[in-house]
Design a protein around this motif. Structure first.
Motif, PDB file in Angstrom:
ATOM      1  N   ASN A  36      30.140  30.366  46.744  1.00 17.33           N
ATOM      2  CA  ASN A  36      28.973  30.979  47.395  1.00 17.33           C
ATOM      3  C   ASN A  36      29.350  32.151  48.288  1.00 17.33           C
ATOM      4  N   SER A  37      30.578  32.184  48.761  1.00 12.95           N
ATOM      5  CA  SER A  37      30.993  33.288  49.632  1.00 12.95           C
ATOM      6  C   SER A  37      31.066  34.613  48.895  1.00 12.95           C
ATOM      7  N   PHE A  38      31.180  34.579  47.569  1.00 12.03           N
ATOM      8  CA  PHE A  38      31.171  35.823  46.791  1.00 12.03           C
ATOM      9  C   PHE A  38      29.822  36.523  46.853  1.00 12.03           C
ATOM     10  N   GLU A  74      36.411  41.045  28.918  1.00  8.33           N
ATOM     11  CA  GLU A  74      35.985  41.212  30.302  1.00  8.33           C
ATOM     12  C   GLU A  74      37.047  41.815  31.210  1.00  8.33           C
ATOM     13  N   VAL A  75      38.287  41.348  31.102  1.00  8.70           N
ATOM     14  CA  VAL A  75      39.326  41.813  32.027  1.00  8.70           C
ATOM     15  C   VAL A  75      39.803  43.216  31.672  1.00  8.70           C
ATOM     16  N   LEU A  76      40.146  43.443  30.395  1.00  6.90           N
ATOM     17  CA  LEU A  76      40.639  44.770  30.010  1.00  6.90           C
ATOM     18  C   LEU A  76      39.630  45.883  30.294  1.00  6.90           C
ATOM     19  N   PRO A  81      33.017  35.816  36.571  1.00 11.93           N
ATOM     20  CA  PRO A  81      31.785  36.604  36.744  1.00 11.93           C
ATOM     21  C   PRO A  81      31.574  37.074  38.188  1.00 11.93           C
ATOM     22  N   LYS A  82      31.952  36.257  39.155  1.00 14.79           N
ATOM     23  CA  LYS A  82      31.792  36.652  40.553  1.00 14.79           C
ATOM     24  C   LYS A  82      32.792  37.751  40.925  1.00 14.79           C
ATOM     25  N   ILE A  83      33.998  37.676  40.374  1.00 11.78           N
ATOM     26  CA  ILE A  83      34.975  38.748  40.596  1.00 11.78           C
ATOM     27  C   ILE A  83      34.436  40.055  40.034  1.00 11.78           C
ATOM     28  N   LYS A  84      33.874  39.986  38.839  1.00 12.19           N
ATOM     29  CA  LYS A  84      33.314  41.196  38.220  1.00 12.19           C
ATOM     30  C   LYS A  84      32.164  41.768  39.041  1.00 12.19           C
ATOM     31  N   LEU A 134      42.485  31.996  31.733  1.00  8.57           N
ATOM     32  CA  LEU A 134      41.411  32.607  30.950  1.00  8.57           C
ATOM     33  C   LEU A 134      41.722  32.519  29.465  1.00  8.57           C
ATOM     34  N   GLU A 135      40.673  32.530  28.673  1.00  8.51           N
ATOM     35  CA  GLU A 135      40.838  32.550  27.226  1.00  8.51           C
ATOM     36  C   GLU A 135      41.114  33.979  26.770  1.00  8.51           C
TER      37      GLU A 135
END
Length: 146
Positions: A29-31, A102-104, A64-67, A94-95
């Motif tokens: 929740n802090s994100f 998502e990451v690249l 998703p929150k990092i993104k 991660l898969e």
């Protein structure tokens, strides 16, 4: 903010059942805070306590929150550095498809203005050497093209 910065100490002393039900929701929740300092502290907390977070939570909640934090704060170098540190830590949970989809693309979107950020991104792309082979076999293009 102090709670997030010292979350690793709290998790060491908390029974495993309560970690998932009480502590991790606080972190997730802090994100969603509007304060950049809290978002930054949340990124650092994930990097410090990622071993307490299961793979499913990292894939479905943390990434998703990092993104989202990344997309909202692309101009802040400290946030970008913390995003990269967080991604580095959770990458092994991660898969392959998430890394590719998502990451690249997220790494590609980072503005290359700070030497520390450039160095982290270069390190990440070099660590994807194995992924480069997999990407070429599956999609017919190399990592450089992506």
């Amino acid at each position: 903010m102090t709670l997030l910065e010292n979350l690793h100490i709290i998790l060491e002393k908390t029974p495993p059942g309560e970690v998932r039900s009480e502590i991790l929701p606080l972190l997730f929740n802090s994100f969603e805070s509007n304060t950049m300092q809290i978002q930054s502290a949340a990124l650092l907390a994930v990097a410090n306590v990622y071993e307490y977070v299961d793979e499913v939570s990292i894939r479905r909640m943390v990434l998703p929150k990092i993104k989202t934090v990344f997309e909202k704060n692309q101009s802040d170098i400290k946030i970008m550095t913390n995003v990269l540190q967080c991604v580095e830590r959770v990458l092994d949970k991660l898969e392959k498809s998430q890394i590719i989809d998502e990451v690249l693309p997220m790494l590609y979107e980072i503005r290359l203005s700070d030497p520390e950020i450039i160095l982290r991104i270069v390190r990440k792309f070099f660590s994807f050497d194995l992924w480069s082979t997999i990407i070429y076999r599956n999609y017919g293009c190399g990592l450089n093209k992506m």
